[in-house]
Design an enzyme around this catalytic site. Sequence first.
Site, PDB file in Angstrom:
ATOM      1  NE  ARG A 148       1.249  16.735 -13.180  1.00 37.64           N
ATOM      2  CZ  ARG A 148       1.844  15.920 -12.351  1.00 37.64           C
ATOM      3  NH1 ARG A 148       1.510  15.899 -11.089  1.00 37.64           N
ATOM      4  NH2 ARG A 148       2.804  15.109 -12.764  1.00 37.64           N
ATOM      5  CG  HIS A 187       2.094  15.904 -24.161  1.00 41.08           C
ATOM      6  ND1 HIS A 187       2.893  17.022 -24.143  1.00 41.08           N
ATOM      7  CD2 HIS A 187       2.813  14.928 -23.543  1.00 41.08           C
ATOM      8  CE1 HIS A 187       4.038  16.736 -23.532  1.00 41.08           C
ATOM      9  NE2 HIS A 187       4.013  15.467 -23.164  1.00 41.08           N
ATOM     10  CG  HIS A 202      -0.616  11.344 -26.190  1.00 37.55           C
ATOM     11  ND1 HIS A 202      -1.258  11.787 -25.060  1.00 37.55           N
ATOM     12  CD2 HIS A 202       0.683  11.186 -25.842  1.00 37.55           C
ATOM     13  CE1 HIS A 202      -0.377  11.897 -24.078  1.00 37.55           C
ATOM     14  NE2 HIS A 202       0.804  11.539 -24.526  1.00 37.55           N
ATOM     15  CE  LYS A 248       5.988  17.011 -14.197  1.00 41.32           C
ATOM     16  NZ  LYS A 248       6.048  15.841 -15.037  1.00 41.32           N
ATOM     17  CG  ASN A 306      -0.691  16.966 -20.538  1.00 36.84           C
ATOM     18  OD1 ASN A 306       0.315  16.317 -20.286  1.00 36.84           O
ATOM     19  ND2 ASN A 306      -1.784  16.901 -19.800  1.00 36.84           N
ATOM     20  CD  GLU A 332      -3.159  16.633 -16.217  1.00 34.84           C
ATOM     21  OE1 GLU A 332      -2.057  16.100 -15.991  1.00 34.84           O
ATOM     22  OE2 GLU A 332      -3.758  16.527 -17.279  1.00 34.84           O
ATOM     23  CG  HIS A 388       6.639  11.087 -25.293  1.00 35.26           C
ATOM     24  ND1 HIS A 388       5.279  11.122 -25.508  1.00 35.26           N
ATOM     25  CD2 HIS A 388       6.884  12.028 -24.339  1.00 35.26           C
ATOM     26  CE1 HIS A 388       4.732  12.029 -24.709  1.00 35.26           C
ATOM     27  NE2 HIS A 388       5.680  12.585 -23.987  1.00 35.26           N
ATOM     28  CE  LYS A 434      -0.047  13.776 -14.848  1.00 38.33           C
ATOM     29  NZ  LYS A 434      -0.275  14.350 -16.199  1.00 38.33           N
ATOM     30  NE  ARG A 445      -4.032  -1.955   2.044  1.00 39.35           N
ATOM     31  CZ  ARG A 445      -4.007  -2.928   2.946  1.00 39.35           C
ATOM     32  NH1 ARG A 445      -3.134  -2.899   3.925  1.00 39.35           N
ATOM     33  NH2 ARG A 445      -4.857  -3.918   2.859  1.00 39.35           N
ATOM     34  CD  GLU A 495       7.972  16.011 -22.579  1.00 40.30           C
ATOM     35  OE1 GLU A 495       7.441  17.042 -22.124  1.00 40.30           O
ATOM     36  OE2 GLU A 495       7.344  14.976 -22.845  1.00 40.30           O
TER      37      GLU A 495
END
Length: 366
Positions: A241, A248, A252, A227, A245, A237, A266, A143, A121, A185
Amino acid sequence: METLRVDLADRSYDILIGQDLLKQAGHRLRTLGVSGRVAVVTDENVAALHLEALGDGLNDAGLSMVSLTLPAGEATKSWPHFSKTVDWLLEQRVERGDIIIALGGGVIGDLVGFAAAVLRRGVRYVQIPTSLLAQVDSSVGGKTAINSVHGKNLIGAFHQPALVLADVDVLGTLSERDFLAGYGEVVKYGLLGDSVFFNWLEDNAKDMANGDIAKRIYAVKRSCEMKAEIVSRDETEQGERALLNLGHTFCHALEAATGFSNRLLHGEGVAVGCALAFEVSSRIGLCSQEDPSRVRAHLEKMGMMRDLRDIPGDLPDADVLIGLMGQDKKVVAGTLNFIMARGIGEAFVTSDVDLDVVRQVLTDSA
Ligand code: GLY
């Protein structure tokens, strides 16, 4: 060496950026109260280059290392490798008070972070990112994820690391292509929120790509600083946040269209996506035509892709790409959200984008 703090109440942590950090890793872990044995998860490419140095760095502080080496590549972010990792950590008797190290790029960081999130956990973990992309983006912010047959990063959790060690020396082992993909990035940060940083990149990014260490440290630091500030204000987010992206949604769709293959890395997709986002922004009257021209000129100077026609092989037409954008996680209640810009350094989130303009920009870029 630079130290940044990600301010998240009892989940706050430091990002250290500098040289020789693999060697110092053991001493840095000691400050987190670690003693005895540390479990490291890495991939085959990174293990060959950096695992021994990390082991030495841990030994220097009286820590010993056990390691699991996974295959390199995006396919590792999957249930089979995830369950193998969790089972291995349990076999190693990693307990709640221990720390796991993720040594690698975005794939390892995301998978190990997720394993740490669910193991007993929740166990602490340290990110030691070895790619530029991981140093400026994926290792910071908590993330974590693996991929599903339904899409990228769809299974995961927010789980902040206890420490990030960004050793810029390891960037020296990256291929030029991987370095520049990570640079996609970096440039994103200037474009989304800091025009002064973008100006700096226009003047200094070539030196940075050519190996200038001080400039590498500055660029990683400024990216992480931006960031960290955004994540501190919007960890999960709910709003701001999403600016991270930028580029992105296009990226994607292009990654899906190229089968998440070597045709488009990427960060390369992020760079193309940023160029497209600025072009759409200009055509819908949000920013001047000079802004997309500046973005494209900079990417061209860096020797990077900026258009669909730069991606090797055939791509589907604009309508299919728009359909693929609809699979993106930024679709909320069926509405496609875009990150658009009012100028360089002035990005914002909107769903108010005419898809006919997007279609035309994609067609012109092909
Ligand atoms: N890579 C985008 C984020 O961490 O939010």
